[in-house]
Design an enzyme around this catalytic site. Structure first.
Site, short mmCIF file in Angstrom:
data_model
loop_
_atom_site.label_atom_id
_atom_site.label_comp_id
_atom_site.label_asym_id
_atom_site.label_seq_id
_atom_site.Cartn_x
_atom_site.Cartn_y
_atom_site.Cartn_z
N ASP A 1 0.83 -1.21 0.00
CA ASP A 1 0.00 0.00 0.00
C ASP A 1 0.87 1.26 0.00
O ASP A 1 0.63 2.20 -0.77
CB ASP A 1 -0.89 0.03 1.24
N LEU A 2 1.85 1.29 0.88
CA LEU A 2 2.67 2.49 1.04
C LEU A 2 3.48 2.77 -0.22
O LEU A 2 3.60 3.93 -0.65
CB LEU A 2 3.59 2.33 2.25
#
Length: 400
Positions: free
Chosen positions: A181-182
């Site tokens: 996600d990051l």
């Protein structure tokens, strides 16, 4: 263009970002732009808002106030929150008005959802030809599995990261933060800034797409070329580097330290400091040491066994070998070095009062070394906190 709703400073001051994202990848991308001074307007559903508002524990529960999720707090600083029902005519009308005045729109809906709401990329371009659109998906918007739903741990597995993480190939593990996600969020923010720079030349916006899959593959680094060029498949092998030795976590008399002996010069310095023979058979060169990893591990840990971790770190520093301890999260935030880098910020939250958050990782300086005044950060918003403020701004803009 500026909303005039926040007196924000920073390299992106004056940019308006409409943030339709939820969970983590998109919110992180939008937060990165907010950290740099952009005016970020987060659009949430009226009932419950961003999914992460309910992701916990831990929750913070002040008296006489709704609980706040620490997960939500981690990805939504420097934003305003408004609530819109995009399935209703008035909600879509408000979004149209925002799009006309925005520089950037970010979304991470399942592929096709925004189209069904009436906001195809063509329609967005009609509303605002200068708009930069960021779309983040799980596995890409096209291809044989385009549109497939993506969640971080699933993407970590599918993108090969878990096969490289863990003590051995039979015990693979996820990274301890939602790294897929990051990374997608970071690449997305990078793509947006590139598209904004291009807009300075062309006068037109651009659609930027990335995915959790792309984010992880984008950081395969030497593990990627190990396969694509050399035809070798990397595997999980714990806390030791697959191509450099000694490089990893080694036990001491009372714990462990990490060292990085990344050159032959460092190897000779390391051996001199611990009275070892750098030309020991099977250890004279880095390829030999990688091949004979167990032998190196035993040799190094035998030398380290006479030291406590603190003593060893002093000695390694004295001889010039890069080393460090393994800190807990609490130790990291209590570390003066962390504080000195601006990595902690204090903000005033509407229901929690003064809280401390992890801060943005970038700092800016003048050529003479003077640090530019940091952006005045704002706390993650409570749901719908800025409905009136943004409505008033849109009304003012409509009569200009």
């Amino acid at each position: 263009m500026s909303t005039k709703t926040m007196e924000r400073t920073g390299p992106l001051q004056g940019l308006v970002v409409v943030d339709l994202t939820r969970a983590l990848a998109g919110p992180h991308a939008a937060m990165m732009l907010g950290d740099l001074g952009a005016d970020v307007i987060k659009i949430e559903t009226p009932h419950g808002g961003d999914d992460t508002r309910g992701w916990g524990p831990p929750f913070v529960n002040p008296a006489d106030a709704e609980r706040e999720s620490t997960y939500f707090l981690s990805a939504n600083r420097n934003k305003k929150s408004i609530t819109l029902d995009l399935k209703a005519d008035d909600g879509r009308a408000t979004l149209e008005a925002l799009v006309r005045r925005a520089d950037v729109l970010m979304e991470n809906f399942r592929t096709g959802v925004l189209d069904r709401l009436g906001f195809t990329t063509e329609r967005l371009a009609e509303l605002n030809p200068r708009l930069v659109v960021l779309s983040i998906s799980g596995f890409g918007h096209d291809g044989p599995e385009g549109g497939r739903a993506g969640y971080d741990q699933i993407a970590q597995g599918e993108a090969g990261l878990m096969s490289l993480t863990g003590p051995n190939p039979d015990d693979v593990q996820r990274v301890g933060v939602p790294i897929a996600d990051l990374l997608a969020g970071m690449y997305g923010a990078f793509g947006v800034v590139a598209a904004l720079q291009e807009r300075e030349r062309t006068g037109r916006g651009r659609v930027v797409r990335t995915s959790l899959l792309a984010g992880v593959v984008g950081v395969h680094a030497f593990q990627g070329t190990k396969w694509t060029v050399a035809g070798e498949v990397g595997e999980a092998q714990g806390n030791h580097h697959p191509s450099i030795s000694p490089y990893g976590l080694f036990r001491t008399a009372d714990g462990a330290v990490q060292i990085s002996v990344g050159s032959e010069g460092l190897w000779k310095r390391f051996c001199a400091g611990f009275h070892l023979d750098p030309d020991t058979p099977g250890m004279a060169t880095n390829p030999e040491r990688v091949e004979n990893h167990k032998q190196v591990l035993e040799l190094v840990e035998d030398a380290f066994g006479a030291y406590t971790s603190d003593e060893l770190l002093v000695e390694l520093d004295r001889i010039g070998v890069p080393a460090g301890r393994v800190r807990t999260i609490s130790e990291v935030y209590e570390w003066e070095q962390t504080k000195s880098q601006g990595l902690l910020i204090d903000v005033d939250h509407r229901t929690l009062g003064n809280i401390t958050l992890p801060g943005p990782p970038l700092r800016f300086f003048e050529p003479d070394g003077t640090e530019v005044t940091r952006t005045q950060h704002t706390a993650p918003p409570v749901l719908g906190a800025d409905n009136d403020t943004v409505s008033e701004w849109l009304l003012r803009e409509s009569v200009r």
